[in-house]
Scaffold this motif. Structure first.
Motif, mmCIF file in Angstrom:
data_model
loop_
_atom_site.group_PDB
_atom_site.id
_atom_site.type_symbol
_atom_site.label_atom_id
_atom_site.label_comp_id
_atom_site.label_asym_id
_atom_site.label_seq_id
_atom_site.Cartn_x
_atom_site.Cartn_y
_atom_site.Cartn_z
ATOM 1 N N ARG A 159 0.801 -1.239 0.055
ATOM 2 C CA ARG A 159 0.029 0.156 0.032
ATOM 3 C C ARG A 159 0.877 1.297 -0.030
ATOM 4 N NH1 ARG A 159 -5.084 0.213 0.550
ATOM 5 N NH2 ARG A 159 -5.200 2.040 1.616
ATOM 6 N N SER A 160 0.670 1.972 -1.089
ATOM 7 C CA SER A 160 1.468 3.318 -1.222
ATOM 8 C C SER A 160 0.668 4.489 -1.479
ATOM 9 C CB SER A 160 2.393 3.201 -2.214
ATOM 10 O OG SER A 160 1.672 2.874 -3.579
ATOM 11 N N HIS A 161 -0.614 4.484 -0.858
ATOM 12 C CA HIS A 161 -1.444 5.742 -1.043
ATOM 13 C C HIS A 161 -2.396 5.877 0.114
ATOM 14 C CE1 HIS A 161 -4.336 2.805 -1.898
ATOM 15 N NE2 HIS A 161 -5.352 3.665 -1.884
ATOM 16 N N GLU A 162 -2.930 6.945 0.298
ATOM 17 C CA GLU A 162 -4.120 7.243 1.376
ATOM 18 C C GLU A 162 -4.949 8.112 0.247
ATOM 19 O OE1 GLU A 162 -2.654 9.065 4.707
ATOM 20 O OE2 GLU A 162 -1.209 7.351 5.387
ATOM 21 N N GLN A 163 -6.300 8.347 1.155
ATOM 22 C CA GLN A 163 -7.350 9.254 0.536
ATOM 23 C C GLN A 163 -7.356 10.555 0.968
ATOM 24 O OE1 GLN A 163 -8.045 5.910 1.045
ATOM 25 N NE2 GLN A 163 -9.339 4.862 -0.616
ATOM 26 N N TRP A 164 -7.554 11.549 0.097
ATOM 27 C CA TRP A 164 -8.288 12.842 0.652
ATOM 28 C C TRP A 164 -9.391 12.920 -0.039
ATOM 29 C CZ3 TRP A 164 -6.211 17.205 3.290
ATOM 30 C CH2 TRP A 164 -4.785 16.923 3.956
ATOM 31 N N PHE A 165 -10.573 13.601 0.937
ATOM 32 C CA PHE A 165 -11.768 13.797 0.155
ATOM 33 C C PHE A 165 -12.097 15.239 0.173
ATOM 34 C CE2 PHE A 165 -12.116 9.297 2.344
ATOM 35 C CZ PHE A 165 -12.651 8.883 0.844
ATOM 36 N N HIS A 166 -12.616 15.744 -0.735
ATOM 37 C CA HIS A 166 -13.081 17.125 -0.948
ATOM 38 C C HIS A 166 -14.619 17.279 -0.756
ATOM 39 C CE1 HIS A 166 -13.363 20.895 -3.389
ATOM 40 N NE2 HIS A 166 -13.665 21.148 -2.190
ATOM 41 N N PHE A 167 -15.267 17.745 0.338
ATOM 42 C CA PHE A 167 -16.345 17.959 0.631
ATOM 43 C C PHE A 167 -16.954 19.544 0.574
ATOM 44 C CE2 PHE A 167 -15.351 14.141 3.216
ATOM 45 C CZ PHE A 167 -16.362 13.437 2.690
ATOM 46 N N THR A 168 -17.955 19.623 0.281
ATOM 47 C CA THR A 168 -18.669 21.141 0.186
ATOM 48 C C THR A 168 -20.094 20.956 0.963
ATOM 49 O OG1 THR A 168 -19.673 21.171 -2.046
ATOM 50 C CG2 THR A 168 -17.446 21.939 -1.758
ATOM 51 N N VAL A 169 -20.387 22.061 1.221
ATOM 52 C CA VAL A 169 -21.656 22.096 1.908
ATOM 53 C C VAL A 169 -22.804 22.487 0.705
ATOM 54 C CG1 VAL A 169 -23.252 23.406 3.510
ATOM 55 C CG2 VAL A 169 -21.020 22.879 4.139
ATOM 56 N N GLU A 170 -22.389 23.330 -0.153
ATOM 57 C CA GLU A 170 -23.379 23.731 -1.355
ATOM 58 C C GLU A 170 -22.807 23.402 -2.479
ATOM 59 O OE1 GLU A 170 -26.423 24.881 -0.643
ATOM 60 O OE2 GLU A 170 -26.261 25.527 1.194
ATOM 61 N N PRO A 171 -23.634 23.375 -3.514
ATOM 62 C CA PRO A 171 -23.149 22.998 -4.985
ATOM 63 C C PRO A 171 -22.163 24.120 -5.568
ATOM 64 C CG PRO A 171 -25.594 22.581 -4.898
ATOM 65 C CD PRO A 171 -24.962 23.292 -3.608
ATOM 66 N N ARG A 172 -22.466 25.207 -5.223
ATOM 67 C CA ARG A 172 -21.818 26.490 -5.709
ATOM 68 C C ARG A 172 -20.706 26.835 -4.380
ATOM 69 N NH1 ARG A 172 -22.740 28.497 -10.476
ATOM 70 N NH2 ARG A 172 -21.601 30.366 -10.014
ATOM 71 N N TYR A 173 -19.394 26.802 -4.635
ATOM 72 C CA TYR A 173 -18.652 27.220 -3.497
ATOM 73 C C TYR A 173 -17.209 27.971 -4.115
ATOM 74 C CZ TYR A 173 -16.739 23.167 -5.498
ATOM 75 O OH TYR A 173 -16.319 21.977 -6.355
ATOM 76 N N TYR A 174 -16.479 28.346 -3.182
ATOM 77 C CA TYR A 174 -15.192 29.006 -3.824
ATOM 78 C C TYR A 174 -14.211 28.022 -4.197
ATOM 79 C CZ TYR A 174 -11.323 31.969 -4.083
ATOM 80 O OH TYR A 174 -9.922 32.466 -4.641
ATOM 81 N N ALA A 175 -13.916 28.535 -5.357
ATOM 82 C CA ALA A 175 -12.832 27.775 -6.232
ATOM 83 C C ALA A 175 -11.988 28.582 -7.110
ATOM 84 C CB ALA A 175 -13.312 26.398 -6.560
ATOM 85 N N ASP A 176 -10.800 28.455 -7.124
ATOM 86 C CA ASP A 176 -9.889 29.195 -8.370
ATOM 87 C C ASP A 176 -8.714 28.168 -8.281
ATOM 88 O OD1 ASP A 176 -8.477 30.534 -9.806
ATOM 89 O OD2 ASP A 176 -7.790 32.163 -8.325
ATOM 90 N N VAL A 177 -8.831 27.382 -9.419
ATOM 91 C CA VAL A 177 -7.754 26.409 -9.475
ATOM 92 C C VAL A 177 -6.742 26.781 -10.536
ATOM 93 C CG1 VAL A 177 -9.480 24.247 -9.239
ATOM 94 C CG2 VAL A 177 -9.082 25.194 -11.422
ATOM 95 N N ASP A 178 -6.935 27.830 -10.994
ATOM 96 C CA ASP A 178 -5.829 28.299 -11.600
ATOM 97 C C ASP A 178 -4.359 28.362 -10.979
ATOM 98 O OD1 ASP A 178 -7.446 28.634 -14.034
ATOM 99 O OD2 ASP A 178 -7.326 30.708 -13.972
ATOM 100 N N PRO A 179 -4.269 28.607 -9.635
ATOM 101 C CA PRO A 179 -2.972 28.558 -9.305
ATOM 102 C C PRO A 179 -2.201 27.189 -9.119
ATOM 103 C CG PRO A 179 -4.420 30.227 -7.994
ATOM 104 C CD PRO A 179 -4.902 29.257 -9.064
ATOM 105 N N ILE A 180 -2.961 26.279 -9.267
ATOM 106 C CA ILE A 180 -2.537 24.901 -9.148
ATOM 107 C C ILE A 180 -2.654 24.197 -10.518
ATOM 108 C CG2 ILE A 180 -2.945 24.589 -6.754
ATOM 109 C CD1 ILE A 180 -5.161 22.766 -7.401
#
Length: 340
Positions: A159-180
């Motif tokens: 085993r060489s991995h773990e999980q990260w989960f991304h949850f939100t409260v609402e369908p629309r939320y703050y995100a700006d993925v351009d920096p990554i």
């Protein structure tokens, strides 16, 4: 500046809807005994008798996280899994539990999970977040560890991995993925079976050799995928703090998440603050970091880390300041005559 708070994740000392982003890696089930002054303290997550009780407790902590999160906020949680009946597991979080306690928490007869089976704790938790808390699971991101620990097993993969989960409260939320975003791959794909290049690989139109469509026109780069290869990082704690901690997750994890899912000047929380990694990186990126932990020892460690010039420089991606040898005078303090 970062705020280091001694508190309980079951009752966060934070107002409703005050946090833009939560980035956290809770204690894993039945793996470590967190201590203050060398003594195990009650009420810590991960000390439950069964994985079901552990997930129950983590869900209640998550309910509290949701309370303090803004409707526009995101929650990122890292969890590792464990084998039923296993005496050891491959994890960057080294076990400090006694063998009897470790076995009690993984005894197949006691927990109802077959011997040698993964317990599935990350997914048990994720599904409960959807079913019980009504959270939106936006993504599962796999943490691939290029320097993961070796294992002695011979009948399964390492085993060489773990999980990260991304949850939100609402369908629309703050995100700006351009920096990554990541650099675009070559616009022209390799030929199939030695034939002509695929028309699906033409620049600015479609995707890879499978013919899957995707947008290649963003000047900032390609959208990151769902597998992130990030090496673990050792943390060397000064002896005078008297605290050992093996579970600090790499600064690159909160760095990517904070840049893409929190606004400049926003509030970033880690309710299981540990060594203060999230608060340290948040501060370096121009956010307000809050680190909450039950342990006075780890709060002291996090205070050192979030104020230490070398740690801060590393979190910001800068070279650490040069050490000044004791008794050595600074260059500008020297009496040097300059020829006119």
């Amino acid at each position: 500046m970062s705020a280091i708070v001694r508190g309980n994740a079951h009752a966060l000392p934070i107002a409703d809807g005050a946090v833009d982003l939560i980035v956290t890696s809770p204690p894993y089930f039945g793996l470590r005994s967190y201590q203050d002054g060398g003594e195990h303290y009650d009420g810590q997550l991960g000390d439950e008798a069964t994985p079901t009780e552990f997930v129950d407790a983590l869900i209640e902590c998550t309910r509290e996280m949701v309370r303090v999160l803004k409707p526009s906020g995101s929650l990122w949680v890292n969890l590792g899994d464990k084998y039923s009946g296993a005496q050891q597991q491959n994890s960057s979080r080294q076990s400090t539990m006694s063998s009897s306690d470790y076995w009690r928490r993984s005894n197949p007869k006691a927990i109802g999970i077959p011997n040698k089976s993964l317990m599935g704790i990350p997914w048990r938790y994720a599904l409960r977040c959807i079913d019980d808390l009504g959270l939106i699971l936006r993504a599962e991101v796999i943490w691939s560890k290029p320097n993961g620990l070796p294992e002695s097993v011979t009948d399964r993969v390492r085993r060489s991995h773990e999980q990260w989960f991304h949850f939100t409260v609402e369908p629309r939320y703050y995100a700006d993925v351009d920096p990554i975003r990541e650099p675009h791959k070559s616009a022209r794909t390799q030929p199939r079976d030695g034939g002509a290049p695929s028309p699906w690989g033409r620049a600015g139109k479609f995707g890879d050799v499978t013919g899957e469509r995707h947008n290649t026109g963003n000047a900032a780069g390609s959208l990151p995928g769902s597998v992130w290869s990030i090496a673990t990082e050792p943390l060397h704690v000064p002896d005078h703090l008297g605290v050992d901690h093996f579970a600090a997750f790499p600064t690159e994890w909160p760095r990517r998440i904070i840049r893409a899912w929190s606004p400049a000047g926003g509030v970033v929380l880690d309710p299981f603050g540990g060594t203060g990694t999230t608060a340290l990186v948040a501060d370096a990126l121009g956010r307000h970091g809050i680190s909450v932990d039950m342990s006075a020892d780890y709060c002291r460690l996090a205070t050192w880390r979030t104020t230490d010039p070398k740690q801060r420089a590393k979190a910001a991606g800068h070279k650490p300041p040069a050490e000044q040898i004791e008794g050595q005078r600074a260059m500008f303090d020297l009496d040097i005559e300059v020829a006119s």
